[in-house]
Design an enzyme around this catalytic site. Structure first.
Site, PDB file in Angstrom:
ATOM      1  CB  CYS A   1      -0.942  -0.009   1.189  1.00  0.00           C
ATOM      2  SG  CYS A   1      -1.925  -1.519   1.298  1.00  0.00           S
TER       3      CYS A   1
ATOM      4  CG  HIS B   1      -3.499   2.757   2.016  1.00  0.00           C
ATOM      5  ND1 HIS B   1      -3.923   2.322   0.782  1.00  0.00           N
ATOM      6  CD2 HIS B   1      -3.694   1.703   2.869  1.00  0.00           C
ATOM      7  CE1 HIS B   1      -4.342   1.078   0.873  1.00  0.00           C
ATOM      8  NE2 HIS B   1      -4.223   0.682   2.133  1.00  0.00           N
TER       9      HIS B   1
ATOM     10  CG  ASN C   1      -7.297  -1.289   0.564  1.00  0.00           C
ATOM     11  OD1 ASN C   1      -6.415  -0.997  -0.246  1.00  0.00           O
ATOM     12  ND2 ASN C   1      -7.022  -1.667   1.798  1.00  0.00           N
TER      13      ASN C   1
END
Length: 322
Positions: A123, A248, A278
Site C-alpha cells: 500500500c 492510503h 481499497n
C-alpha cells in the site's frame, strides 16, 4: 586513478501530470450479499465506510489498467513517450512474479527501451516509487519517469472471508515525474515495522489475501499521524497550509481518525475508498488524480500523501499538485 563521469542532474523535480483508471464493473454491497457473502450494506458502511468498489473484467489485467492510467498521465503532463527514460510500476497483484509489469507496459505505450521495473511495497508502493523517480531525475539518470500503480485484487479474494472480500477493489493511478526549477517534492519520511510483516499477506497455501484487521487498525491509527506530521515538519509546511490530505484508502475510520489527529483545517481529505474500495498501491494516485481532475485541488497546492500497509511499511511526503 580514473574518474568516472557522472551525468548532470537538475535543481528539483515535480509531478507533471496525473492519470487514473477504474474498471467499469461496479460491485455494490448488495451485490456481495447476492453473491452469498454473510454481510449487509449497513455492516460494511459502519466498519469500513465502503459503498461500492470496482472489479476488473476476467480478461482485464494489471497491465491493462495501468496502461489506461498511464496514457492519461502522459497526456496530462504533455510529455511524449519518447521522452520517458524510466518506467516504474508499483503493484503486488501480478499473477506471477515474473515477468514484471513495467517492461510490458512500456512496450504498449511505445516507450522505446526504457529502464523498467516493478516496486512491491504494498500500500505504500506508490510513494516509494515516486521517490525513486525523483532521485533518478535529480541525478541525471532519467529525463522523465512514468510511475504507475496498478492493482487487481479481485483475483486474490476469498469470498468466504467477509473481513477482506468487502474491502478490496481494482484500479490504477499514474504520475509523470520530471525536472523543475523549484522543488515539487518535500523530504520523504519512510520506514517499516518488520516484526509485524505477517499481518497483511497473501496466504502461501490458499493464495488468498488475508490480514489481521485489528492489528493493522491499531498500528495505523496509533503511529501514522506522527509519520505524516513529520513529513510536514521536514517540508516546513504548516498544517493550515496543507490543501489536501491523501492517505492510503484502507478504511474510512482510519482516514477520519488520522485527519482529526493531524488537524488540517484547510485540507480536503480524500475519501475515495467509499466508491473505489481499497486498491493497495493504487489508492493514493487514483484518489489524487480524481481530486485534481474534479478541481478539488489547485495546481501547485501542497498535498500531504501517506502510504502504509503490508510490510508493515510506510511513507509520507508533501508534494505539489501538478
Amino acid at each position: 586513478m580514473t574518474d568516472l563521469h557522472v551525468p548532470a542532474g537538475v535543481p528539483a523535480t515535480r509531478i507533471m501530470g496525473l492519470g487514473h483508471y477504474r474498471p467499469a464493473n461496479v460491485i455494490t454491497n448488495d451485490d456481495l450479499v447476492a453473491r452469498g457473502v454473510d454481510t449487509n450494506d449497513e455492516w460494511i458502511r459502519t466498519r469500513v465506510g465502503i459503498a461500492e468498489r470496482r472489479w476488473a473484467d476476467p480478461d482485464e489485467s494489471v497491465v491493462d489498467m495501468g496502461e489506461q492510467a498511464a496514457s492519461k498521465a502522459l497526456a496530462s503532463s504533455g510529455v511524449a513517450a519518447q521522452d520517458v527514460d524510466l518506467v516504474l510500476v508499483a503493484t503486488c497483484t501480478m499473477p506471477t512474479p515474473v515477468p514484471a509489469a513495467a517492461p510490458q507496459l512500456a512496450s504498449r505505450l511505445g516507450i522505446d527501451a526504457p529502464g523498467a521495473f516493478d516496486v512491491n511495497s504494498g500500500c505504500s508502493g506508490f510513494v516509494y516509487a515516486l521517490n525513486i523517480a525523483s532521485a533518478a531525475v535529480l541525478t541525471g539518470q532519467a529525463r522523465h519517469v512514468l510511475v504507475v500503480a496498478s492493482e487487481r485484487f479481485s483475483g486474490w479474494i476469498d469470498m468466504t472471508d467477509r473481513t477482506t472480500c468487502i474491502i478490496l477493489g481494482d484500479g490504477a493511478g499514474a504520475a509523470v515525474v520530471g525536472p523543475s526549477a523549484t522543488p515539487g517534492f518535500g523530504p520523504v519520511v519512510w520506514g517499516s515495522d518488520g516484526e509485524q510483516f505477517d499481518t497483511v499477506a497473501i496466504d502461501e497455501r490458499t493464495r488468498y489475501f488475508r490480514q489481521e484487521g485489528q492489528a493493522v487498525y491499531r498500528w495505523a491509527t496509533g503511529q501514522m499521524a506522527d509519520v505524516a506530521r513529520a513529513a510536514c515538519e521536514r517540508a516546513e509546511i504548516a498544517p493550515e497550509d496543507i490543501a489536501a490530505f491523501v492517505p492510503h484508502q484502507a478504511n474510512l475510520r482510519i482516514i477520519d481518525s488520522l485527519a482529526k489527529r493531524l488537524g488540517l483545517p484547510n485540507a480536503v481529505v480524500a475519501r475515495d475508498i467509499v466508491t473505489s474500495g481499497n486498491t493497495s498501491a493504487a489508492t493514493i494516485p487514483l484518489a489524487l488524480s480524481r481530486m485534481v481532475e474534479a478541481g478539488e485541488i489547485a495546481s501547485g497546492a501542497p498535498v500531504l500523501v501517506l502510504g502504509f500497509g503490508s510490510g508493515l511499511a510506510y511513507a509520507a511526503q508533501v508534494v505539489l499538485a501538478p
